[in-house]
Design a protein around this motif. Sequence first.
Motif, PDB file in Angstrom:
ATOM      1  N   ASP A 151      -9.134   8.233   2.579  1.00  0.00           N
ATOM      2  CA  ASP A 151      -8.065   7.991   1.613  1.00  0.00           C
ATOM      3  C   ASP A 151      -7.157   6.892   2.141  1.00  0.00           C
ATOM      4  O   ASP A 151      -7.351   6.353   3.236  1.00  0.00           O
ATOM      5  CB  ASP A 151      -7.279   9.277   1.326  1.00  0.00           C
ATOM      6  CG  ASP A 151      -6.765   9.923   2.603  1.00  0.00           C
ATOM      7  OD1 ASP A 151      -6.296   9.190   3.497  1.00  0.00           O
ATOM      8  OD2 ASP A 151      -6.832  11.163   2.733  1.00  0.00           O
ATOM      9  N   ILE A 152      -6.142   6.561   1.370  1.00  0.00           N
ATOM     10  CA  ILE A 152      -5.275   5.429   1.702  1.00  0.00           C
ATOM     11  C   ILE A 152      -4.439   5.720   2.946  1.00  0.00           C
ATOM     12  O   ILE A 152      -4.096   4.794   3.702  1.00  0.00           O
ATOM     13  CB  ILE A 152      -4.387   5.073   0.494  1.00  0.00           C
ATOM     14  CG1 ILE A 152      -3.724   3.707   0.715  1.00  0.00           C
ATOM     15  CG2 ILE A 152      -3.354   6.162   0.230  1.00  0.00           C
ATOM     16  CD1 ILE A 152      -3.017   3.184  -0.517  1.00  0.00           C
ATOM     17  N   LEU A 153      -4.116   6.996   3.185  1.00  0.00           N
ATOM     18  CA  LEU A 153      -3.350   7.328   4.380  1.00  0.00           C
ATOM     19  C   LEU A 153      -4.174   7.075   5.639  1.00  0.00           C
ATOM     20  O   LEU A 153      -3.639   6.582   6.651  1.00  0.00           O
ATOM     21  CB  LEU A 153      -2.900   8.787   4.332  1.00  0.00           C
ATOM     22  CG  LEU A 153      -2.100   9.281   5.540  1.00  0.00           C
ATOM     23  CD1 LEU A 153      -0.859   8.427   5.756  1.00  0.00           C
ATOM     24  CD2 LEU A 153      -1.727  10.747   5.378  1.00  0.00           C
ATOM     25  N   MET A 154      -5.451   7.369   5.610  1.00  0.00           N
ATOM     26  CA  MET A 154      -6.310   7.078   6.750  1.00  0.00           C
ATOM     27  C   MET A 154      -6.377   5.573   7.004  1.00  0.00           C
ATOM     28  O   MET A 154      -6.352   5.127   8.160  1.00  0.00           O
ATOM     29  CB  MET A 154      -7.700   7.653   6.515  1.00  0.00           C
ATOM     30  CG  MET A 154      -7.754   9.168   6.399  1.00  0.00           C
ATOM     31  SD  MET A 154      -9.410   9.784   6.027  1.00  0.00           S
ATOM     32  CE  MET A 154     -10.304   9.295   7.492  1.00  0.00           C
TER      33      MET A 154
ATOM     34  N   LEU B 222       0.832  -1.208   0.000  1.00  0.00           N
ATOM     35  CA  LEU B 222       0.000   0.000   0.000  1.00  0.00           C
ATOM     36  C   LEU B 222       0.864   1.254   0.000  1.00  0.00           C
ATOM     37  O   LEU B 222       0.506   2.257  -0.619  1.00  0.00           O
ATOM     38  CB  LEU B 222      -0.925  -0.009   1.222  1.00  0.00           C
ATOM     39  CG  LEU B 222      -1.977  -1.120   1.271  1.00  0.00           C
ATOM     40  CD1 LEU B 222      -2.842  -0.980   2.517  1.00  0.00           C
ATOM     41  CD2 LEU B 222      -2.843  -1.114   0.024  1.00  0.00           C
ATOM     42  N   MET B 223       1.986   1.205   0.696  1.00  0.00           N
ATOM     43  CA  MET B 223       2.913   2.336   0.688  1.00  0.00           C
ATOM     44  C   MET B 223       3.447   2.589  -0.717  1.00  0.00           C
ATOM     45  O   MET B 223       3.457   3.726  -1.200  1.00  0.00           O
ATOM     46  CB  MET B 223       4.056   2.067   1.668  1.00  0.00           C
ATOM     47  CG  MET B 223       5.107   3.159   1.735  1.00  0.00           C
ATOM     48  SD  MET B 223       6.504   2.906   0.586  1.00  0.00           S
ATOM     49  CE  MET B 223       7.224   1.430   1.252  1.00  0.00           C
ATOM     50  N   ARG B 224       3.873   1.539  -1.414  1.00  0.00           N
ATOM     51  CA  ARG B 224       4.390   1.704  -2.778  1.00  0.00           C
ATOM     52  C   ARG B 224       3.297   2.203  -3.713  1.00  0.00           C
ATOM     53  O   ARG B 224       3.543   3.059  -4.575  1.00  0.00           O
ATOM     54  CB  ARG B 224       4.955   0.382  -3.278  1.00  0.00           C
ATOM     55  CG  ARG B 224       6.165  -0.102  -2.502  1.00  0.00           C
ATOM     56  CD  ARG B 224       6.727  -1.383  -3.105  1.00  0.00           C
ATOM     57  NE  ARG B 224       7.814  -1.914  -2.301  1.00  0.00           N
ATOM     58  CZ  ARG B 224       7.688  -2.787  -1.325  1.00  0.00           C
ATOM     59  NH1 ARG B 224       6.490  -3.247  -1.023  1.00  0.00           N
ATOM     60  NH2 ARG B 224       8.727  -3.202  -0.645  1.00  0.00           N
ATOM     61  N   PHE B 225       2.100   1.661  -3.561  1.00  0.00           N
ATOM     62  CA  PHE B 225       0.985   2.086  -4.405  1.00  0.00           C
ATOM     63  C   PHE B 225       0.663   3.560  -4.183  1.00  0.00           C
ATOM     64  O   PHE B 225       0.448   4.320  -5.146  1.00  0.00           O
ATOM     65  CB  PHE B 225      -0.234   1.220  -4.109  1.00  0.00           C
ATOM     66  CG  PHE B 225      -1.489   1.668  -4.792  1.00  0.00           C
ATOM     67  CD1 PHE B 225      -1.677   1.456  -6.151  1.00  0.00           C
ATOM     68  CD2 PHE B 225      -2.489   2.314  -4.073  1.00  0.00           C
ATOM     69  CE1 PHE B 225      -2.834   1.883  -6.783  1.00  0.00           C
ATOM     70  CE2 PHE B 225      -3.650   2.734  -4.694  1.00  0.00           C
ATOM     71  CZ  PHE B 225      -3.822   2.517  -6.056  1.00  0.00           C
ATOM     72  N   ALA B 226       0.638   4.005  -2.929  1.00  0.00           N
ATOM     73  CA  ALA B 226       0.297   5.391  -2.616  1.00  0.00           C
ATOM     74  C   ALA B 226       1.348   6.362  -3.165  1.00  0.00           C
ATOM     75  O   ALA B 226       1.010   7.363  -3.810  1.00  0.00           O
ATOM     76  CB  ALA B 226       0.148   5.564  -1.107  1.00  0.00           C
TER      77      ALA B 226
ATOM     78  N   VAL C  51       4.270   3.473   6.910  1.00  0.00           N
ATOM     79  CA  VAL C  51       3.232   4.484   7.137  1.00  0.00           C
ATOM     80  C   VAL C  51       3.863   5.876   7.230  1.00  0.00           C
ATOM     81  O   VAL C  51       3.324   6.857   6.684  1.00  0.00           O
ATOM     82  CB  VAL C  51       2.426   4.160   8.405  1.00  0.00           C
ATOM     83  CG1 VAL C  51       1.368   5.234   8.667  1.00  0.00           C
ATOM     84  CG2 VAL C  51       1.757   2.796   8.281  1.00  0.00           C
ATOM     85  N   GLU C  52       5.009   5.985   7.885  1.00  0.00           N
ATOM     86  CA  GLU C  52       5.684   7.278   8.004  1.00  0.00           C
ATOM     87  C   GLU C  52       6.142   7.799   6.644  1.00  0.00           C
ATOM     88  O   GLU C  52       6.117   9.010   6.391  1.00  0.00           O
ATOM     89  CB  GLU C  52       6.872   7.150   8.948  1.00  0.00           C
ATOM     90  CG  GLU C  52       6.470   6.929  10.404  1.00  0.00           C
ATOM     91  CD  GLU C  52       7.658   6.611  11.288  1.00  0.00           C
ATOM     92  OE1 GLU C  52       8.789   6.516  10.744  1.00  0.00           O
ATOM     93  OE2 GLU C  52       7.459   6.437  12.503  1.00  0.00           O
ATOM     94  N   LYS C  53       6.535   6.906   5.753  1.00  0.00           N
ATOM     95  CA  LYS C  53       6.942   7.346   4.410  1.00  0.00           C
ATOM     96  C   LYS C  53       5.766   7.945   3.656  1.00  0.00           C
ATOM     97  O   LYS C  53       5.918   8.961   2.959  1.00  0.00           O
ATOM     98  CB  LYS C  53       7.520   6.163   3.639  1.00  0.00           C
ATOM     99  CG  LYS C  53       8.902   5.725   4.084  1.00  0.00           C
ATOM    100  CD  LYS C  53       9.415   4.580   3.236  1.00  0.00           C
ATOM    101  CE  LYS C  53      10.816   4.160   3.673  1.00  0.00           C
ATOM    102  NZ  LYS C  53      11.331   3.024   2.861  1.00  0.00           N
ATOM    103  N   VAL C  54       4.591   7.340   3.783  1.00  0.00           N
ATOM    104  CA  VAL C  54       3.409   7.896   3.116  1.00  0.00           C
ATOM    105  C   VAL C  54       3.035   9.236   3.737  1.00  0.00           C
ATOM    106  O   VAL C  54       2.679  10.188   3.027  1.00  0.00           O
ATOM    107  CB  VAL C  54       2.231   6.911   3.196  1.00  0.00           C
ATOM    108  CG1 VAL C  54       0.985   7.502   2.550  1.00  0.00           C
ATOM    109  CG2 VAL C  54       2.589   5.594   2.522  1.00  0.00           C
ATOM    110  N   GLU C  55       3.115   9.353   5.054  1.00  0.00           N
ATOM    111  CA  GLU C  55       2.828  10.625   5.713  1.00  0.00           C
ATOM    112  C   GLU C  55       3.774  11.716   5.228  1.00  0.00           C
ATOM    113  O   GLU C  55       3.346  12.841   4.933  1.00  0.00           O
ATOM    114  CB  GLU C  55       2.945  10.456   7.226  1.00  0.00           C
ATOM    115  CG  GLU C  55       1.831   9.619   7.843  1.00  0.00           C
ATOM    116  CD  GLU C  55       2.030   9.391   9.325  1.00  0.00           C
ATOM    117  OE1 GLU C  55       1.038   9.114  10.015  1.00  0.00           O
ATOM    118  OE2 GLU C  55       3.186   9.485   9.785  1.00  0.00           O
TER     119      GLU C  55
END
Length: 290
Positions: A214-217, A186-190, A254-258
């Motif tokens: 959204d995906i981050l939530m 999910l991180m790579r996709f986002a 998760v931190e990378k997406v944030e």
Amino acid sequence: MSASIPHRDPTSGVESMSRGSSQMPAVKRYRDGAEKEKEVAASPFMPMFESFRDELDEHHDRRERIIKASRDITAASKKIIFSLQRVRTLKSDIPPKIASEIKDRGAGMRIQFESIAADLIGINAWRYQRQISPGIQEFMEAISFEHYLRTQKLITLEEASKNLTAGFDLTGDDYVLGIFDLVGELMRFAITTMATTGTLPGSKSGENSAEERDILMDLRLLRTAFEALDTTSCGGTGLGKDVEKKMEVMKTCVEKVETAVYGMIIRGRERPKGWVPDLADDRAPPVESY
């Protein structure tokens, strides 16, 4: 005074040799003079050890078949995930070309599962759990990723079990570890979607849209659920051994997406719409050489 010389009977040596030779076992020989091999009496324990040998050989052969099938399942699952990473939208059907690739590779995985179904019947399902577990975890990651792209929901244990070939049980450990790995996909996709489209997957498509999740939530909800997971009673199981390492990887994802979302929001406000970086201005100055 003369010393007495003991009298030796010339026949005593012959008699002693004859007595010694009569005590030695006879050697059986063939007509050409070659010595015959001694016949060894069969041990009453030989049949028992021969059965042990056959059982061990069967165990090692079965174990190698399961390991090979698990590796093939892992490879096919990774290819399915790579194909799914080309999708750019959530809560929509998979594009036909990608869906066809997934279907073909899924059929190959079912063949691999069926090839070892007979080896994992009864107690063998637990005896060889460590050998088949990596393949099932990767399979779990692939089907959960596809399910999320279609529905933007997390697949349940019951739904995931229905995707397995008959005769296989999806354990709770394999399910949770597969969801841990899902966070990385999910991180790579986002991040890939943000880099190519400039939007966060699952965000509002318009002002009148009722979609707010959204995906981050979703990733933050998963992080909260994983942090509340109590694995103290797992002991030496697969989940108990891997949960600490996978927890750290999950938090990092998760931190990378944030961080990517923060950068997109802040830079999006600072730069005008349609802004493109000037490569000439960003080019680093030449390095002087001696």
